[in-house]
Design an enzyme around this catalytic site. Structure first.
Site, short mmCIF file in Angstrom:
data_model
loop_
_atom_site.label_atom_id
_atom_site.label_comp_id
_atom_site.label_asym_id
_atom_site.label_seq_id
_atom_site.Cartn_x
_atom_site.Cartn_y
_atom_site.Cartn_z
N TRP A 10 0.82 -1.23 0.00
CA TRP A 10 0.00 0.00 0.00
C TRP A 10 0.84 1.27 0.00
CZ3 TRP A 10 -4.55 -1.05 4.02
CH2 TRP A 10 -5.46 -1.94 3.44
N HIS A 96 12.94 -2.26 -1.03
CA HIS A 96 12.14 -1.70 -2.12
C HIS A 96 12.94 -0.57 -2.78
CE1 HIS A 96 8.95 0.25 -4.35
NE2 HIS A 96 8.26 -0.86 -4.22
N GLU A 98 12.13 2.24 -3.72
CA GLU A 98 11.86 3.57 -3.15
C GLU A 98 12.69 3.78 -1.89
OE1 GLU A 98 7.60 3.10 -3.13
OE2 GLU A 98 7.63 3.10 -5.31
N GLU A 168 11.49 -6.15 -9.16
CA GLU A 168 10.70 -4.95 -9.45
C GLU A 168 11.54 -4.00 -10.31
OE1 GLU A 168 7.25 -4.60 -6.47
OE2 GLU A 168 8.80 -3.15 -5.98
N GLY A 174 4.79 2.00 -10.95
CA GLY A 174 3.91 3.17 -10.92
C GLY A 174 3.88 3.93 -12.22
N GLY A 235 1.49 -2.77 -6.31
CA GLY A 235 1.38 -1.44 -5.72
C GLY A 235 -0.02 -0.87 -5.93
N GLY A 236 -0.16 -0.01 -6.92
CA GLY A 236 -1.41 0.73 -7.17
C GLY A 236 -2.66 -0.15 -7.17
P1 13P Z 1 2.91 -0.51 -8.96
O1 13P Z 1 2.18 -1.83 -9.00
O2 13P Z 1 2.06 0.64 -8.55
O3 13P Z 1 3.69 -0.28 -10.21
O4 13P Z 1 4.00 -0.66 -7.79
C1 13P Z 1 4.79 -1.77 -7.75
C2 13P Z 1 5.51 -1.78 -6.45
O5 13P Z 1 6.35 -0.94 -6.21
C3 13P Z 1 5.15 -2.81 -5.47
O6 13P Z 1 6.05 -2.83 -4.43
#
Ligand code: 13P
Length: 253
Positions: A10, A96, A98, A168, A174, A235-236
């Site tokens: 999330w 991750h 990020e 990933e 995203g 993610g989304g």
């Molecule tokens: P999205 O599915 O929004 O591209 O994000 C992937 C993600 O970073 C899951 O950890």
């Protein structure tokens, strides 16, 4: 048999009450769709974890999105693996992109976090992935191998069997751009062969490797049909109960 895992991340979204209501919907919908071979996980922000564990009924497991590498101490604002485990959560996302990018988390730190997660009986969802530049200049295999090796050099085989890898590609997170099923399969097979070099074929074949990066209800079935893709880190689409449940459904075989 490898575990099939669909995990929702999330990220930094939803108030506490929004989180409870979305999670309740997800539990209700997923219980009719999930089969016994699948593990479904939601990784909400820390402050939601305790409440969601109470609502999970064992149908959906709970994970954190990060942990500190120490057990406790003077680290204002941080949360340890031990604290996460004490809530009943069972998973933690580590590394991750990020966190690597915005919080400067190094390979060395991520190894420490993984070890702490394992010592506290959490399953690490360990993320690796290349940038668009690395994909385009052809260095992505080397980048991924180095990210993996930074971890495998410090984990023995017994510990590694408790780790889940998530591939990933940063360029697909995203962005609405997804790795094609063939691109994802190519990398997943490469990850598995790299793990085989470190721990042997048997352990490599038992390791669940998830795909993450704009995975959605439309592309999930094709991705999950690939031989080395054992689920997704979403993610989304995990912020919408229908979309997330459809992804679980796409893997119901
Ligand atoms: P999205 O599915 O929004 O591209 O994000 C992937 C993600 O970073 C899951 O950890």
């Amino acid at each position: 048999m490898r575990k099939k895992i669909i995990a929702g991340n999330w990220k930094m979204n939803l108030t506490h009450s929004e989180g409870i209501s979305l999670f309740s919907e997800i539990v209700n919908m997923v219980k009719d769709e999930k089969n016994g071979n699948q593990t479904v996980v939601i990784c909400p922000p820390f402050i939601h974890i305790n409440s969601l564990v109470q609502l999970s009924n064992g149908i959906v497991k709970i994970g954190a999105q990060n942990c500190h590498e120490a057990l406790n101490g003077a680290f204002t604002g941080e949360i340890s693996a031990k604290m996460i485990q004490s809530t009943g959560a069972e998973f933690v996302i580590i590394g991750h992109s990020e966190r690597r990018q915005y919080f400067n988390e190094s390979d060395e730190l991520l190894t420490k976090k993984t070890i702490s997660a394992l010592q506290n009986n959490l399953t690490p969802l360990f993320c690796i992935g290349e940038s668009l530049e690395q994909r385009n200049n052809g260095t992505y295999f080397e980048v991924l191998k180095n990210q993996l090796k930074a971890l495998t050099a410090h984990l023995d085989a017994t510990d590694f069997t408790k780790v889940v890898i998530a591939y990933e590609p940063i360029w697909a997170i995203g962005t609405g751009l997804t790795a094609s099923a063939a691109q994802a399969q190519e990398v997943h097979a490469f990850i598995r062969s790299t793990l085989a070099e470190a721990y042997g074929e048997e352990i490599a074949n038992q390791t669940s490797i998830l795909y993450g990066g704009s995975c959605n209800a439309q592309n999930a079935a094709e991705l999950f049909a690939q031989k080395d893709i054992d689920g997704g880190l979403i993610g989304g689409a995990s912020l919408k109960s229908r979309d997330f449940t459809d992804i679980v459904k796409a893997f119901n075989f």
